[in-house]
Scaffold this active site. Structure first.
Site, short mmCIF file in Angstrom:
data_model
loop_
_atom_site.label_atom_id
_atom_site.label_comp_id
_atom_site.label_asym_id
_atom_site.label_seq_id
_atom_site.Cartn_x
_atom_site.Cartn_y
_atom_site.Cartn_z
N ASP A 44 80.65 42.86 17.85
CA ASP A 44 80.25 43.52 19.09
C ASP A 44 78.83 43.06 19.41
O ASP A 44 77.88 43.43 18.73
CB ASP A 44 80.32 45.04 18.94
CG ASP A 44 79.67 45.79 20.09
OD1 ASP A 44 79.69 45.25 21.22
OD2 ASP A 44 79.14 46.89 19.85
N ASP A 71 82.86 46.65 27.03
CA ASP A 71 82.73 47.59 25.93
C ASP A 71 83.43 48.90 26.24
O ASP A 71 84.10 49.48 25.38
CB ASP A 71 81.25 47.83 25.58
CG ASP A 71 80.41 48.23 26.79
OD1 ASP A 71 80.81 47.95 27.94
OD2 ASP A 71 79.32 48.81 26.58
#
Length: 244
Positions: free
Chosen positions: A6, A96
């Site tokens: 991420d 996200d």
């Protein structure tokens, strides 16, 4: 084994999964990503897939050096997702937030879900029991609130996160801590309670870098998991393999 990545604005979070079990998680600054990822791969020789989601400034080309030893898979808006996007401006919905919504759908099927991601910004995402993404909200996170008061005033200091002793601060520092921490806590509780007045029996998932700090302050029953996005990346990759 799968390595999920991420990429945020300033740092990268990673997690290693084996048979869908999280083995280890870590985070590091973006400028160190080549060395750090290489170290993870050297430590875990069985990793075959690198799953990447990025809202930061690192481009796809930055990960190409790893493609000679494993599969590099980038999650994007054109990927398969297990929900219908009902956002009025779907192309502006952050990747996200889409991954978190997907993780909520896959991990908690046939339920109403509210995902709260407490990071640089606090995002709220609501997905109904029919797997329709309805939308949410975005507000400044803890760090941004401290920085905004310091940067846009002449005399207020820049403080680090600290638990306020009282609701009524008896000094400037204590007043700042109370305003930031209690203010965000009241915001989250208020958002949850407002949804509860219109929706019954929905699960609340709290994640992000400040999730554990905030979890103990919230009165509502929540599922707190600071690694939820990384787990969602792994689950979404498995889903996309089956549906692509």
């Amino acid at each position: 084994m799968i390595l999920t990545i991420d990429v945020g604005n300033t740092r990268i979070k990673s997690a290693v999964f084996e048979n869908n079990t999280l083995i280890e998680a870590s985070f590091f600054l973006n400028e160190n990503f080549q060395t750090e990822i290489q170290n993870i791969l050297n430590k875990n020789q069985k990793i075959k897939v690198l799953v990447v989601a990025s809202v930061g400034k690192l481009e796809k080309q930055a990960f190409e050096s790893f493609s000679n030893r494993l599969k590099v898979y980038f999650v994007s808006r054109v990927s398969s997702f297990p929900f219908q996007n009902n956002y009025a401006t779907p192309n502006t919905l952050g990747i996200d937030r889409m991954i978190l919504a997907a993780g909520a759908v896959l991990q908690f099927p046939s339920q109403k879900r509210l995902v709260i991601d407490a990071g640089t910004c606090v995002t709220y995402d609501f997905i109904d029991e029919n797997n329709i993404y309805q939308g949410g909200a975005i507000s400044p996170g803890i760090r941004l609130r401290y920085e905004a008061m310091h940067n846009y005033t002449a005399n207020l200091p820049l403080l680090s996160i600290e638990e306020p002793e009282n609701i009524i601060g008896n000094s400037t520092n204590e007043s700042l801590h109370s305003g930031v921490i209690n203010g965000l806590t009241f915001e989250i509780e208020g958002y949850i309670n407002s949804l509860m007045s219109k929706n019954e029996n929905f699960i609340i998932i709290l994640t992000g870098g400040d999730a554990n700090f905030l979890a103990k302050r919230l009165k509502n029953t929540i599922f707190a998991n600071s690694n939820f996005l990384l787990e969602s990346l792994n689950n979404l990759y498995q889903y996309q393999i089956k549906n692509d």
